[in-house]
Scaffold this motif. Structure first.
Motif, PDB file in Angstrom:
ATOM      1  N   GLU A 126       0.857  -1.188   0.000  1.00  0.00           N
ATOM      2  CA  GLU A 126       0.000   0.000   0.000  1.00  0.00           C
ATOM      3  C   GLU A 126       0.887   1.231   0.000  1.00  0.00           C
ATOM      4  N   LEU A 127       0.665   2.127  -0.976  1.00  0.00           N
ATOM      5  CA  LEU A 127       1.461   3.339  -1.107  1.00  0.00           C
ATOM      6  C   LEU A 127       0.903   4.452  -0.241  1.00  0.00           C
ATOM      7  N   GLU A 128       1.667   5.549  -0.162  1.00  0.00           N
ATOM      8  CA  GLU A 128       1.247   6.692   0.676  1.00  0.00           C
ATOM      9  C   GLU A 128      -0.051   7.311   0.201  1.00  0.00           C
ATOM     10  N   ASP A 129      -0.284   7.290  -1.120  1.00  0.00           N
ATOM     11  CA  ASP A 129      -1.502   7.915  -1.650  1.00  0.00           C
ATOM     12  C   ASP A 129      -2.718   7.004  -1.573  1.00  0.00           C
ATOM     13  N   GLY A 130      -2.598   5.837  -0.943  1.00  0.00           N
ATOM     14  CA  GLY A 130      -3.721   4.931  -0.771  1.00  0.00           C
ATOM     15  C   GLY A 130      -3.839   3.849  -1.821  1.00  0.00           C
ATOM     16  N   LYS A 131      -3.096   3.959  -2.900  1.00  0.00           N
ATOM     17  CA  LYS A 131      -3.137   2.916  -3.920  1.00  0.00           C
ATOM     18  C   LYS A 131      -2.448   1.663  -3.396  1.00  0.00           C
ATOM     19  N   ALA A 132      -3.046   0.504  -3.685  1.00  0.00           N
ATOM     20  CA  ALA A 132      -2.517  -0.742  -3.133  1.00  0.00           C
ATOM     21  C   ALA A 132      -2.760  -1.871  -4.108  1.00  0.00           C
ATOM     22  N   GLY A 133      -1.956  -2.926  -3.967  1.00  0.00           N
ATOM     23  CA  GLY A 133      -2.111  -4.099  -4.818  1.00  0.00           C
ATOM     24  C   GLY A 133      -1.041  -5.128  -4.507  1.00  0.00           C
ATOM     25  N   VAL A 134      -1.173  -6.273  -5.158  1.00  0.00           N
ATOM     26  CA  VAL A 134      -0.209  -7.366  -4.999  1.00  0.00           C
ATOM     27  C   VAL A 134       0.950  -7.143  -5.968  1.00  0.00           C
ATOM     28  N   LEU A 135       2.177  -7.235  -5.462  1.00  0.00           N
ATOM     29  CA  LEU A 135       3.358  -7.045  -6.300  1.00  0.00           C
ATOM     30  C   LEU A 135       3.486  -8.226  -7.255  1.00  0.00           C
ATOM     31  N   LYS A 136       3.319  -7.947  -8.563  1.00  0.00           N
ATOM     32  CA  LYS A 136       3.362  -8.999  -9.566  1.00  0.00           C
ATOM     33  C   LYS A 136       4.689  -9.039 -10.315  1.00  0.00           C
ATOM     34  N   LYS A 137       5.259  -7.871 -10.611  1.00  0.00           N
ATOM     35  CA  LYS A 137       6.509  -7.814 -11.372  1.00  0.00           C
ATOM     36  C   LYS A 137       7.444  -6.806 -10.730  1.00  0.00           C
ATOM     37  N   LEU A 138       8.730  -7.127 -10.761  1.00  0.00           N
ATOM     38  CA  LEU A 138       9.754  -6.208 -10.279  1.00  0.00           C
ATOM     39  C   LEU A 138      10.790  -6.095 -11.389  1.00  0.00           C
ATOM     40  N   ASN A 139      10.601  -5.094 -12.261  1.00  0.00           N
ATOM     41  CA  ASN A 139      11.476  -4.912 -13.410  1.00  0.00           C
ATOM     42  C   ASN A 139      12.633  -3.996 -13.068  1.00  0.00           C
ATOM     43  N   MET A 140      13.504  -3.762 -14.070  1.00  0.00           N
ATOM     44  CA  MET A 140      14.674  -2.917 -13.836  1.00  0.00           C
ATOM     45  C   MET A 140      14.287  -1.454 -13.638  1.00  0.00           C
ATOM     46  N   ARG A 141      13.194  -1.009 -14.246  1.00  0.00           N
ATOM     47  CA  ARG A 141      12.811   0.396 -14.145  1.00  0.00           C
ATOM     48  C   ARG A 141      11.653   0.629 -13.187  1.00  0.00           C
ATOM     49  N   SER A 142      10.715  -0.311 -13.136  1.00  0.00           N
ATOM     50  CA  SER A 142       9.494  -0.086 -12.358  1.00  0.00           C
ATOM     51  C   SER A 142       8.990  -1.411 -11.789  1.00  0.00           C
ATOM     52  N   SER A 143       8.006  -1.273 -10.903  1.00  0.00           N
ATOM     53  CA  SER A 143       7.337  -2.432 -10.314  1.00  0.00           C
ATOM     54  C   SER A 143       5.846  -2.339 -10.619  1.00  0.00           C
ATOM     55  N   SER A 144       5.191  -3.494 -10.709  1.00  0.00           N
ATOM     56  CA  SER A 144       3.773  -3.539 -11.077  1.00  0.00           C
ATOM     57  C   SER A 144       2.960  -4.108  -9.925  1.00  0.00           C
ATOM     58  N   LEU A 145       1.957  -3.335  -9.496  1.00  0.00           N
ATOM     59  CA  LEU A 145       1.023  -3.764  -8.454  1.00  0.00           C
ATOM     60  C   LEU A 145      -0.324  -4.047  -9.103  1.00  0.00           C
ATOM     61  N   GLN A 146      -0.856  -5.231  -8.874  1.00  0.00           N
ATOM     62  CA  GLN A 146      -2.159  -5.588  -9.423  1.00  0.00           C
ATOM     63  C   GLN A 146      -3.226  -5.446  -8.349  1.00  0.00           C
ATOM     64  N   THR A 147      -4.226  -4.606  -8.629  1.00  0.00           N
ATOM     65  CA  THR A 147      -5.321  -4.397  -7.685  1.00  0.00           C
ATOM     66  C   THR A 147      -6.327  -5.534  -7.804  1.00  0.00           C
ATOM     67  N   TYR A 148      -7.261  -5.593  -6.843  1.00  0.00           N
ATOM     68  CA  TYR A 148      -8.235  -6.671  -6.855  1.00  0.00           C
ATOM     69  C   TYR A 148      -9.306  -6.474  -7.919  1.00  0.00           C
ATOM     70  N   ASP A 149      -9.392  -5.291  -8.508  1.00  0.00           N
ATOM     71  CA  ASP A 149     -10.339  -5.087  -9.599  1.00  0.00           C
ATOM     72  C   ASP A 149      -9.668  -5.210 -10.965  1.00  0.00           C
ATOM     73  N   GLY A 150      -8.473  -5.808 -11.009  1.00  0.00           N
ATOM     74  CA  GLY A 150      -7.832  -6.128 -12.281  1.00  0.00           C
ATOM     75  C   GLY A 150      -6.923  -5.068 -12.848  1.00  0.00           C
ATOM     76  N   LYS A 151      -6.800  -3.926 -12.211  1.00  0.00           N
ATOM     77  CA  LYS A 151      -5.939  -2.859 -12.733  1.00  0.00           C
ATOM     78  C   LYS A 151      -4.482  -3.132 -12.364  1.00  0.00           C
ATOM     79  N   MET A 152      -3.572  -2.672 -13.215  1.00  0.00           N
ATOM     80  CA  MET A 152      -2.146  -2.819 -12.961  1.00  0.00           C
ATOM     81  C   MET A 152      -1.545  -1.435 -12.730  1.00  0.00           C
ATOM     82  N   ILE A 153      -1.006  -1.204 -11.534  1.00  0.00           N
ATOM     83  CA  ILE A 153      -0.389   0.074 -11.168  1.00  0.00           C
ATOM     84  C   ILE A 153       1.123  -0.054 -11.377  1.00  0.00           C
ATOM     85  N   VAL A 154       1.676   0.777 -12.262  1.00  0.00           N
ATOM     86  CA  VAL A 154       3.121   0.772 -12.532  1.00  0.00           C
ATOM     87  C   VAL A 154       3.768   1.866 -11.687  1.00  0.00           C
TER      88      VAL A 154
END
Length: 427
Positions: free
Chosen positions: A278-306
Motif C-alpha cells: 500500500e502506497l502513501e496515496d492509498g493505492k494498493a495491490g499485490v506485487l506482480k513484477k519487479l522490473n529494472m525500471r518499475s514495479s507492477s502492483l495488481q489491484t483486486y479489480d484487475g488494474k495494474m499500477i506501474v
C-alpha cells in the motif's frame, strides 16, 4: 553507393543470359528438365493413389498412421522431382555436358520444397521467418555458385557515417545476428529464470535477486557478442562508457536511479513478489513484477499500477504481508440498550468461529464493548485471517452477514438514531 557497379553487373548478367538462350544446349537441357519432372509427376501420382487406398483401410487402432501418410502425400512430388533432377545433374556432369540449366532448375525446386515445408510444418513465427528470408536465399545463392560474388557485391555497396564506413553486407549481418542472438537470449532468460525460481533451498527474495542479475548479465554478454560479430573493436567501449556516464549524469539520471533502486529493493528484502503493498496515496495491490525500471502492483479489480522503483526508496509504503501473511481486522456493530448485553459476545464469537477463513491463532476472535453511544451499545469484533480482507478473500462482508443473522435469530435489535421532539405550548 556504387551505382555504376550495379549497372555493370546487371549488364553482364543480361549478356550471359542472352548468350545462353541462343545455344542449342540450353533447349536440350530444358527439354531434359521437363521430361524428368513429368516422369516424377507420373510416378508420384501412382504412389499417391496407393497411399489413398492405404488411408481408406486404416482402422481406428491404426489412426496414428493417418498423419504421417498425409505428410508423405504432400511432400512426395517435390521430393521425387528433386531426386530425379539430382540424378540428371550427376549424369550430365559425369558425361562432361553442360548442366547449368539443370543446376538452376534443381536449386529453384529445392527452394520451393523448403518453402512448402517451412510454411506447413514450422509453426514458430521467428524460426519460420529466419528460414524463409535468410537461410533459403543463402542456400540458393550457394547452390547456384553466386554466394561469394553476392557478398563481394554487398560489401561494395557502402556509405560513410562520420569516420565509420558501413556496408550493406555489414548492416544485414548486424540485423540477422542481432535477431538470432536476442531471440536466443529471451529463451535462455526465460528458462534460466525459471530454473532459478524453482530453487527451493533459496528464499523468494534471493531467487528474485539472482534471476534479475542473471537477466542483466545474459543481455550484457549478448550485446558484447553482437558488437564482436559485426567487427566493432571492444576497446572502443571505454570511450563509449565515458560518454554514457556523462549521459547518465545529465539526461538518464532518473532511469539510472530507478534501475539502482530496483537492485536495492531486491537486496534489502523490503518486499518480494506476492506481497500486498500500500502506497502513501492509498493505492494498493499485490506485487506482480519487479522490473529494472518499475514495479507492477495488481489491484483486486484487475488494474495494474506501474510504480517507479525510486518511489519505494524515497517514500514510505506499507507491506501488509512482509513477514507474516496473517492480518488482524476489526468490525463494529450496535445493539439496543434493552438487549441482553452480557450474552452478546459469546453469541457472536460462537457464530464467527464457524467461518472457515477466521483463524484461531495467533489470537482467538474477540468481541468487546467499545462505546455507549446515543442510540445503542457499540461492540467491536477483532479477528485474524490469512491474507488481505479484500477482493476474492473478502471476509468482512461474510462476518457482517453472520452478525446480522445471529442478532436476528436471537431477537436482538440493531438500533437506529432516534430523536424526541417536545412541543411547548404558549402560556
Amino acid at each position: 553507393m556504387n551505382f555504376e557497379r550495379i549497372n555493370e553487373i546487371a549488364q553482364t548478367l543480361f549478356q550471359q543470359v542472352l548468350a545462353s538462350v541462343t545455344e542449342l544446349g540450353f533447349y536440350l537441357q530444358l527439354l531434359a528438365v521437363v521430361l524428368t519432372l513429368g516422369l516424377a509427376w507420373a510416378l508420384s501420382a501412382k504412389i499417391k493413389h496407393a497411399v489413398d487406398v492405404r488411408l481408406q483401410s486404416v482402422t481406428r487402432n491404426q489412426s496414428w498412421l493417418a498423419q504421417p501418410l498425409e505428410v508423405v502425400k504432400g511432400l512426395l512430388l517435390p521430393v521425387l522431382a528433386l531426386m530425379s533432377l539430382g540424378l540428371l545433374h550427376a549424369a550430365l556432369q559425369q558425361s562432361g555436358l553442360d548442366y547449368e540449366v539443370v543446376k538452376i532448375a534443381f536449386s529453384l525446386l529445392l527452394i520451393i520444397t523448403l518453402f512448402i515445408v517451412i510454411h506447413q510444418y514450422v509453426n514458430h513465427v521467428f524460426v519460420a521467418a529466419m528460414l524463409k528470408w535468410v537461410m533459403m536465399p543463402t542456400a540458393a545463392l550457394y547452390l547456384l555458385g553466386w554466394l561469394d560474388q553476392t557478398v563481394v557485391f554487398l560489401e561494395s555497396l557502402a556509405f560513410q557515417v562520420g569516420d565509420i564506413k558501413l556496408s550493406v553486407y555489414a548492416v544485414i549481418r548486424l540485423l540477422v545476428f542481432g535477431s538470432i542472438l536476442f531471440w536466443l537470449g529471451r529463451i535462455s532468460n526465460r528458462y534460466g529464470q525459471q530454473i532459478i525460481r524453482n530453487k527451493q533451498n533459496l528464499d523468494v527474495r534471493s531467487r528474485e535477486v539472482f534471476a534479475k542479475l542473471f537477466e542483466i548479465s545474459l543481455f550484457l554478454v549478448i550485446f558484447l557478442l553482437l558488437l564482436n560479430a559485426v567487427g566493432i573493436n571492444l576497446t572502443a567501449l571505454a570511450v563509449f562508457g565515458g560518454a554514457l556516464g556523462v549521459g547518465i549524469g545529465f539526461g538518464l539520471q532518473q532511469i539510472a536511479s530507478n534501475f539502482i533502486s530496483g537492485l536495492i529493493i531486491l537486496l534489502d528484502k523490503s518486499m518480494a513478489i506476492g506481497n500486498y503493498i500500500e502506497l502513501e496515496d492509498g493505492k494498493a495491490g499485490v506485487l506482480k513484477k519487479l522490473n529494472m525500471r518499475s514495479s507492477s502492483l495488481q489491484t483486486y479489480d484487475g488494474k495494474m499500477i506501474v510504480v517507479p522503483n525510486e518511489r519505494f526508496i524515497t517514500s514510505a509504503f506499507t507491506n501488509w504481508t512482509h513477514d507474516d501473511p496473517r492480518q488482524r481486522y476489526t468490525l463494529q456493530f450496535s445493539v439496543a440498550y434493552d438487549s441482553d448485553i452480557p450474552a452478546i459476545p459469546e453469541l457472536i464469537l460462537n457464530a464467527v468461529k464457524q467461518h472457515p477463513q477466521v483463524l484461531l491463532e495467533p489470537e482467538l476472535p474477540d468481541c468487546e464493548i467499545v462505546e455507549f453511544a446515543d442510540s445503542g451499545v457499540v461492540f467491536q469484533l477483532e479477528y485474524w485471517i490469512e491474507g488481505i480482507d479484500d477482493g476474492r478473500n473478502r471476509v468482512g462482508s461474510d462476518l457482517l452477514m453472520i452478525i446480522w443473522k445471529t442478532l436476528h435469530d436471537n431477537d436482538i435489535a440493531i438500533p437506529f438514531p432516534q430523536r424526541e421532539v417536545r412541543i411547548l405550548k404558549d402560556e
